[in-house]
Motif scaffolding. Structure first.
Motif, PDB file in Angstrom:
ATOM      1  N   GLY A   1       8.900  -2.331  -2.329  1.00 12.52           N
ATOM      2  CA  GLY A   1      10.053  -1.434  -2.252  1.00 12.52           C
ATOM      3  C   GLY A   1       9.628   0.011  -2.112  1.00 12.52           C
ATOM      4  N   PHE A   2      10.092   0.859  -3.022  1.00 15.79           N
ATOM      5  CA  PHE A   2       9.861   2.297  -2.893  1.00 15.79           C
ATOM      6  C   PHE A   2       8.382   2.658  -2.980  1.00 15.79           C
ATOM      7  N   ALA A   3       7.582   1.829  -3.652  1.00 16.94           N
ATOM      8  CA  ALA A   3       6.161   2.136  -3.806  1.00 16.94           C
ATOM      9  C   ALA A   3       5.312   1.604  -2.659  1.00 16.94           C
ATOM     10  N   SER A   4       5.901   0.831  -1.750  1.00 18.93           N
ATOM     11  CA  SER A   4       5.134   0.200  -0.681  1.00 18.93           C
ATOM     12  C   SER A   4       4.466   1.229   0.231  1.00 18.93           C
ATOM     13  N   ASP A   5       3.279   0.870   0.711  1.00 19.80           N
ATOM     14  CA  ASP A   5       2.540   1.691   1.671  1.00 19.80           C
ATOM     15  C   ASP A   5       3.092   1.388   3.064  1.00 19.80           C
ATOM     16  N   LEU A   6       3.901   2.282   3.600  1.00 16.96           N
ATOM     17  CA  LEU A   6       4.544   2.025   4.885  1.00 16.96           C
ATOM     18  C   LEU A   6       3.532   1.996   6.030  1.00 16.96           C
TER      19      LEU A   6
ATOM     20  N   ALA B   1       0.672   0.575   5.885  1.00 17.96           N
ATOM     21  CA  ALA B   1       0.166  -0.798   5.895  1.00 17.96           C
ATOM     22  C   ALA B   1       1.145  -1.721   6.609  1.00 17.96           C
ATOM     23  N   PHE B   2       2.442  -1.504   6.379  1.00 18.79           N
ATOM     24  CA  PHE B   2       3.442  -2.338   7.056  1.00 18.79           C
ATOM     25  C   PHE B   2       3.487  -2.024   8.549  1.00 18.79           C
ATOM     26  N   ASP B   3       3.242  -0.783   8.913  1.00 20.04           N
ATOM     27  CA  ASP B   3       3.170  -0.451  10.339  1.00 20.04           C
ATOM     28  C   ASP B   3       1.993  -1.163  11.007  1.00 20.04           C
ATOM     29  N   ARG B   4       0.844  -1.214  10.321  1.00 18.08           N
ATOM     30  CA  ARG B   4      -0.309  -1.942  10.864  1.00 18.08           C
ATOM     31  C   ARG B   4       0.037  -3.404  11.068  1.00 18.08           C
ATOM     32  N   LEU B   5       0.759  -3.944  10.110  1.00 17.07           N
ATOM     33  CA  LEU B   5       1.117  -5.356  10.180  1.00 17.07           C
ATOM     34  C   LEU B   5       2.043  -5.637  11.350  1.00 17.07           C
ATOM     35  N   ARG B   6       3.113  -4.857  11.459  1.00 15.52           N
ATOM     36  CA  ARG B   6       4.123  -5.136  12.475  1.00 15.52           C
ATOM     37  C   ARG B   6       3.645  -4.791  13.881  1.00 15.52           C
TER      38      ARG B   6
ATOM     39  N   SER C   1       1.608  -9.293  -4.260  1.00 13.39           N
ATOM     40  CA  SER C   1       1.273  -7.876  -4.416  1.00 13.39           C
ATOM     41  C   SER C   1       0.984  -7.513  -5.865  1.00 13.39           C
ATOM     42  N   HIS C   2       1.402  -8.369  -6.806  1.00 17.00           N
ATOM     43  CA  HIS C   2       1.207  -8.140  -8.242  1.00 17.00           C
ATOM     44  C   HIS C   2       1.791  -6.806  -8.693  1.00 17.00           C
ATOM     45  N   GLY C   3       2.857  -6.387  -8.020  1.00 17.27           N
ATOM     46  CA  GLY C   3       3.518  -5.152  -8.407  1.00 17.27           C
ATOM     47  C   GLY C   3       2.742  -3.886  -8.110  1.00 17.27           C
ATOM     48  N   ASP C   4       1.665  -3.988  -7.342  1.00 16.74           N
ATOM     49  CA  ASP C   4       0.754  -2.870  -7.109  1.00 16.74           C
ATOM     50  C   ASP C   4       0.718  -2.540  -5.616  1.00 16.74           C
ATOM     51  N   PRO C   5       1.106  -1.315  -5.218  1.00 14.81           N
ATOM     52  CA  PRO C   5       1.121  -0.973  -3.792  1.00 14.81           C
ATOM     53  C   PRO C   5      -0.260  -1.054  -3.134  1.00 14.81           C
ATOM     54  N   ALA C   6      -1.318  -0.739  -3.875  1.00 10.93           N
ATOM     55  CA  ALA C   6      -2.663  -0.854  -3.313  1.00 10.93           C
ATOM     56  C   ALA C   6      -3.003  -2.319  -3.048  1.00 10.93           C
ATOM     57  N   HIS C   7      -2.606  -3.188  -3.957  1.00  6.78           N
ATOM     58  CA  HIS C   7      -2.863  -4.618  -3.774  1.00  6.78           C
ATOM     59  C   HIS C   7      -2.005  -5.161  -2.631  1.00  6.78           C
TER      60      HIS C   7
ATOM     61  N   ALA D   1      -1.125  -3.491   0.075  1.00  9.58           N
ATOM     62  CA  ALA D   1      -1.792  -3.078   1.313  1.00  9.58           C
ATOM     63  C   ALA D   1      -3.029  -3.928   1.576  1.00  9.58           C
ATOM     64  N   TYR D   2      -3.769  -4.252   0.511  1.00 10.02           N
ATOM     65  CA  TYR D   2      -4.952  -5.106   0.655  1.00 10.02           C
ATOM     66  C   TYR D   2      -4.554  -6.504   1.135  1.00 10.02           C
ATOM     67  N   ALA D   3      -3.462  -7.040   0.568  1.00 11.46           N
ATOM     68  CA  ALA D   3      -2.991  -8.368   0.979  1.00 11.46           C
ATOM     69  C   ALA D   3      -2.587  -8.373   2.452  1.00 11.46           C
ATOM     70  N   ILE D   4      -1.972  -7.290   2.906  1.00 10.59           N
ATOM     71  CA  ILE D   4      -1.606  -7.176   4.321  1.00 10.59           C
ATOM     72  C   ILE D   4      -2.853  -7.226   5.202  1.00 10.59           C
ATOM     73  N   ASP D   5      -3.884  -6.495   4.812  1.00  6.65           N
ATOM     74  CA  ASP D   5      -5.126  -6.510   5.588  1.00  6.65           C
ATOM     75  C   ASP D   5      -5.767  -7.897   5.578  1.00  6.65           C
ATOM     76  N   CYS D   6      -5.663  -8.599   4.458  1.00  2.00           N
ATOM     77  CA  CYS D   6      -6.206  -9.965   4.388  1.00  2.00           C
ATOM     78  C   CYS D   6      -5.474 -10.891   5.348  1.00  2.00           C
ATOM     79  N   LEU D   7      -4.158 -10.783   5.408  1.00  2.00           N
ATOM     80  CA  LEU D   7      -3.385 -11.629   6.316  1.00  2.00           C
ATOM     81  C   LEU D   7      -3.742 -11.337   7.766  1.00  2.00           C
TER      82      LEU D   7
END
Length: 343
Positions: free
Chosen positions: A129-134, A136-141, A101-107, A109-115
């Motif tokens: 953590g606190f900066a995560s795009d939830l 994006a995690f919902d899309r993943l799960r 993620s390189h410490g970046d919430p936008a990155h 979310a992009y990595a999640i879409d790539c996976l």
């Protein structure tokens, strides 16, 4: 030099077999007849061909690639987690693709879409953590099995982590028993671990009947550059006289590295010798902790145990393994105190 063949269709043609048979062989050589296998292997000796594993995975109903998402792949703690997961997954016939993620919430979310685009069979994710795009995690799960590792976020998923209260508690207890009332040097509040460790220090001090004292506030900083932030804070605190002697509990080892560097530059001796005036301890047992000067006292996380527990949980969710009787929504592993020369 063998002639280069670039596609499976070309290889099947030169081997005199059908494309489905070629695909079947590359998925499992034992799944084709011995005579067919011999023909394919003879063709491989004459033609330079390597199947595109990722492309083949996209067409599979049962994918053989796992995704691993980490906040910073350059951090040895996360690198060790990836290494453990990768080795154990390979033993089960799965390959891993690790993204940072390189410490970046936008990155992140992009990595999640790539996976998701890679048709992975499941993902072990250590969220920012606190900066995560939830979202994006919902899309993943919603698409693949997911196990959260190291850092909690507000989604209802299996979590594998370390008992921060145990680790910080052991460090505080040791410092108190050996003669000092420890102060707490906070880390930037990037995830739930930072808050849990702060609370763990408060609880440990209360149990010891001592008044807690904080000399750095993680709320004042953001980002993952822990060493630099700690170095700058420690320099200010030492020069102002706020930190001059006694014991310091650092929220993590990387923050302790910054404090050790500032103390050295400003001539403040650290360690257990008679000449030392300050003792410093951390948490995590970072790879470099044993090689700082002095070597850092810390609470070690069970990195191998964390990685294996995460992969086990992911395989259980994906139906690869039968859930064990000990399976639970969360798996929290204890930390272990390691005493070195810094405290």
């Amino acid at each position: 030099m063998n002639k280069r063949v670039t596609t499976m269709e070309e290889f099947a043609a030169v081997a005199g077999i059908s494309r489905p048979t070629a695909s079947k062989y590359f998925n499992d050589p034992e799944s084709v007849r011995p005579s067919t296998r011999q023909r394919i292997e003879q063709a491989l000796s004459h033609y330079d061909y390597r199947p595109n594993f990722l492309a083949a995975n996209l067409n599979r109903k049962s994918a053989r690639i796992l995704g691993v998402l980490m906040p910073h792949i350059s951090d040895p703690y996360y690198t060790d987690l990836v290494r453990t997961i990768e080795a154990d997954a390979l033993a089960e016939g799965y390959f891993t693709i690790a993204l940072s993620s390189h410490g970046d919430p936008a990155h992140e979310a992009y990595a999640i879409d790539c996976l998701l685009a890679m048709n992975v069979a499941g993902v072990v994710a250590a969220p920012l953590g606190f900066a995560s795009d939830l979202d994006a995690f919902d899309r993943l799960r919603e698409t693949v099995p997911v196990v959260l590792l190291d850092s909690r976020v507000d989604v209802d998923e299996t979590f594998i982590g370390t008992d921060n209260r145990s680790g910080i508690g052991q460090v505080v207890e040791y410092l108190v028993e050996t003669g000092d009332t420890p102060v707490y040097f906070d880390m930037p509040h990037v995830n739930a671990n930072s808050l849990e460790r702060r609370e763990a220090y408060l609880e440990a001090m209360e149990q010891a009947g001592l008044e807690p004292r904080f000399v750095a506030d993680g709320n004042n900083y953001i980002g993952w550059d822990f060493e630099r932030v700690a170095y700058e804070q420690a320099t200010t605190l030492i020069e102002s006289g706020t930190i001059r002697s006694g014991a310091v509990v650092c929220a993590n080892d990387r923050s302790a590295f910054g404090l050790l560097a500032a103390a050295y530059r400003l001539g403040l001796p650290v360690g257990r010798s008679r000449e030392s005036v300050l003792r410093v301890a951390g948490h995590d047992n970072h790879h470099l902790s044993e090689y700082t000067c002095p070597a850092l006292t810390t609470a070690a996380q069970d990195i191998t145990g964390l990685g294996r527990a995460a992969l086990q949980a992911l395989f259980e969710k994906a139906g690869v393994l039968t859930p064990s009787k000990q399976s639970s929504q969360d798996t929290i592993l204890p930390a272990r105190l390691i005493v070195r020369d810094s405290a």
